[in-house]
Design an enzyme around this catalytic site. Structure first.
Site, PDB file in Angstrom:
ATOM      1  CB  CYS A 119      -0.804  -0.023   1.299  1.00 55.17           C
ATOM      2  SG  CYS A 119       0.037   0.206   2.924  1.00 55.17           S
ATOM      3  CB  CYS A 121       4.151  -0.166   1.939  1.00 54.92           C
ATOM      4  SG  CYS A 121       3.239  -1.517   2.791  1.00 54.92           S
ATOM      5  CG  ASP A 175      -3.157  14.235 -30.039  1.00 59.03           C
ATOM      6  OD1 ASP A 175      -2.582  14.986 -30.472  1.00 59.03           O
ATOM      7  OD2 ASP A 175      -3.559  12.887 -30.647  1.00 59.03           O
TER       8      ASP A 175
END
Length: 780
Positions: free
Chosen positions: A28, A31, A452
């Protein structure tokens, strides 16, 4: 909300190094934060950890060795090693099966078995009327594997965190399961709950004084079941974040043909060196950046540079690695190889942008460091208080266990993933694929959209936009047929557009096409041949003064709008002018107008020429235009807008957009685009409708509102029930019921998103100044 400034890395000193480590065991965002924090405590060390790729990019002085870095990561409770170089697979070898597939299969198996064992326990424990003789022993047998094996990942991570002085939601889940199951085992064996015929009625206040200890097996199985399901939802959304880099790697050619005295030989691209010559046949990709030595052709650069119109190349022209050869045989001299190629630079831009993204820790993990110790402190305090006050030991233990059980974070853990699951399912029905909760949150706060052109505002497919014939000539029908007859012998994209247009206008599959004699193709100029007794030439227009009316005006009009003008000459007489281009999506104006109505600022950024870009922008009422933009230019534009305090979303479809998509606060890819663009994006639009962008914004706003409501309930539930349990007004059985009810409320609130519908637009399809946009535009 004020956007957070992007961190600007300090200039690297001469004695500083950059090391990449592969970190294992991260589950996660908490961590990630722990690894970065541990490494950051070393003198002169700065680390950026990417959860998706499991890589840590560490800047450190030469005095700090790689061994020191690895030891620091391991001291935080994780594994670390230098990444192994990718071996070159042999032609007949396949890569080894990937570990993530095995891990996902194991997760599915654990969740399935846990669900099958838990459902009977939940039903029997929560419905007293269904409790048969010795039901409690059946529930105990079913709950034991769940509490021990089903919750094993939580137990393991909680123990690892405690060894390193860290507490997460895994700690509270593990304690809740262990407390519930341990007390239930005591109640069955020593507390009198194992007596045949015992039932478990609901009651508001603890009833420990009746001499029978209560069971809390439903909490022991419900907690791991709910949290496992929620985390699996999040893990599935997170696994695809490395797709952009894999797609970019697949875009590069794997082998190449090099000329030899005996003919030619195919070798791996990795063996090419600067100055080597190699061959590129029609339909093949250019192996690496270089210069054309022999041959002429048209290169499709749309996936690399955004140039949607094929570029004519000949001796001395530059060839870009990854471009597709649309015409004749080319011989190219390599000018850059490996990490120095343009495709490799785009890959690095994507990787750096993904690593540098702001890491959003889940709210549950962010408060766990305070919440878990607080709950443990309250539970121990409650136990001591009741024992010190002379209460019955079972009543004291019951109150303490109730605190642990009621504080288990089922609703907190389900608040985000359930809303995400429903929202992404509803989005999929509407043609909107959202990667994860972070993408939804960023989509909610976007205020600028960089669009774009080719493949996004347009279809990306070349076609005939106009045909203008001279007065008193053969007429458009006859000219179109003759031009298509001659162009059928050419592989040029312009030729394919003309022949396709002729088949659409005059389909006649039964009549065979007459042969074309004396066919001649001149690269960069056009083709000519004899068809139906006429000498027909399809070429680029030259001197306009010699053209009959209204052909000069047609050429000028096509060029002013950014179209490609093609002149058809029959028996030496100019007969017609074709305008060839790319189709503007019919919903483009409406979609851009919707974005403005939502308070978003549209910006056009394209690799096309300025004339084409201005023409498209004029019809869409877009005022900010950036033309002839290379991939790095688009990335720089995103950085500039972010430095101005804007929250930027980029909408694109090609490899040339991948870096900007990854660097933006939110990347939106067209589903018809390349795998690299889709992999780099946070949102993918599957349906061919640009209005899906506005729908995605509205869905994100509704979903984030639902998540905030869920989190408010989850926190409010704990603020109310924990004090009630602490003072003895809530026994663990009712606490478990309240915990389940809170989870059901969260899930029910999330399910309301299933009925969400996009608001119907009220804008008209008229263009600025009363003009209607042409149906097709040129690709450049």
């Amino acid at each position: 909300m004020t956007p957070q400034p992007r961190p600007v890395p300090a200039p690297q000193q001469a004695d500083e190094r950059t090391t990449t480590l592969t970190v294992g065991g991260m589950t996660c965002a908490a961590c990630v934060g722990r690894v970065e924090k541990k490494l950051g405590r070393l003198d002169g060390v700065a680390a950026s950890v990417n959860l998706a790729t499991g890589r840590a990019t560490v800047s450190h002085p030469a005095a700090v060795s790689v061994t020191d870095l690895i030891a620091t990561v391991e001291a935080a409770g994780f594994t670390a090693e230098l990444p192994e170089p990718d071996p070159e697979p042999e032609a007949d070898e396949r890569p080894a099966s990937a570990g993530p597939d095995d891990a996902a299969r194991a997760e599915r198996h654990r969740l399935l078995v846990t669900a099958l064992l838990s459902l009977p326990v939940l039903v029997l424990s929560m419905v007293p009327g269904w409790q048969f003789r010795n039901w409690q022993w059946l529930c105990f047998v079913l709950a034991a594997p769940v509490a021990l094996w089903g919750a094993a990942p939580f137990h393991a991570r909680a123990l690892r965190g405690l060894r390193h002085g860290a507490a997460t939601m895994d700690t509270l889940v593990s304690l809740g399961v262990a407390a519930s199951f341990s007390w239930s085992a005591y109640a069955l064996i020593l507390g009198g709950a194992g007596t045949p015929g015992m039932t478990m009625p609901f009651s508001l206040l603890p009833t420990a004084g009746d001499g029978v200890a209560h069971l809390y097996l439903e909490a022991a199985v419900g907690v791991p079941l709910f949290v496992l399901a929620g985390r699996r939802m999040e893990a599935r959304a997170r696994r695809g974040t490395g797709a952009a880099l894999r797609a970019l790697a697949e875009l590069a050619a794997k082998d190449v043909a090099v000329p030899t005295p005996d003919g030619e030989q195919r070798i791996p691209v990795s063996r090419l060196r600067v100055g080597d010559r190699f061959l590129v046949r029609p339909g093949e990709r250019v192996a690496t950046d270089g210069t054309v030595v022999e041959g002429s052709s048209a290169l499709d650069l749309s996936l690399i540079t955004g140039e949607s119109r094929p570029v004519e190349v000949g001796p001395g022209a530059a060839a870009v690695g990854g471009a597709v050869n649309s015409g004749g045989l080319l011989e190219v001299r390599a000018g850059a190889v490996g990490a120095d190629t343009q495709l490799a630079r785009i890959t690095r831009l994507v990787e750096d942008a993904q690593t540098g993204k702001t890491k959003v820790q889940r709210l549950a993990d962010a408060v766990a460091a305070v919440f878990v110790p607080a709950v443990l402190t309250v539970s121990v305090t409650v136990l001591g208080f009741w024992l010190g006050a002379g209460a019955d030991p079972q009543a004291a233990v019951t109150a303490a266990v109730a605190v642990l059980v009621v504080a288990c974070p089922c609703a907190l853990g389900l608040a985000t993933p359930t809303a995400l699951l429903v929202a992404t399912g509803r989005g999929a029905q509407l043609g909107i694929l959202v990667r994860g909760p972070e993408a939804l949150e960023r989509l909610r706060h976007v205020d600028t959209v960089v669009l774009d052109k080719t493949g996004t505002l347009t279809t990306g497919q070349m076609g005939v936009t106009a045909l203008t014939a001279r007065s008193g000539g053969l007429g458009p029908t006859a000219v179109l047929r003759l031009a298509a007859l001659v162009e059928q012998g050419s592989e040029h994209p312009l030729a394919r557009a003309i022949t396709a247009h002729a088949r659409e206008r005059h389909p006649d599959p039964k009549q065979p096409l007459p042969p074309v004699r004396d066919f001649l193709a001149t690269p960069g100029h056009g083709v000519e041949g004899t068809a139906d007794g006429h000498r027909v030439a399809v070429t680029r227009p030259g001197d306009l003064d010699g053209l009959p009316a209204p052909l000069p005006e047609a050429v000028r009009s096509a060029e002013a709008d950014g179209h490609t003008a093609v002149l058809v000459t029959v028996d030496g007489t100019p007969e017609a002018v074709f305008a060839v281009g790319d189709a503007l999506r019919p919903d483009s104006y409406r979609a851009v107008d919707h974005l403005r109505r939502l308070g978003l600022r549209p910006v056009l950024a394209t690799g096309d020429r300025a004339a084409t870009a201005r023409a498209v922008a004029g019809h869409l009422a877009v005022t900010e235009v950036h033309a002839e933009a290379r991939p790095e230019d688009k990335a720089d534009l995103v950085r500039t807008l972010q430095e101005q305090g804007r929250r930027v979303a980029v909408v694109g479809d090609g490899v040339n957009d991948a870096a900007a998509l990854a660097l933006a606060d939110l990347g939106i890819a067209m589903g018809s685009g390349t795998d690299a663009a889709i992999g780099a994006a946070d949102v993918t639009l599957v349906r061919e409708d640009l209005q899906a962008i506005a729908d995605a914004v509205r869905l994100a706003r509704r979903t984030l509102g639902t998540i905030r409501t869920n989190l408010g309930w989850a926190f409010g539930y704990n603020l109310i029930t924990v004090p009630l349990a602490a003072v003895g007004l809530l026994n663990p059985m009712l606490a478990a019921a309240a915990m389940s009810a809170s989870s059901l409320l969260v899930v029910g609130n999330s399910l309301r998103l299933r009925a969400w519908r996009p608001r119907q637009a009220t804008t008209t399809a008229r263009r600025p100044h009363g003009r209607r946009a042409p149906t097709r535009w040129e690709t450049t």
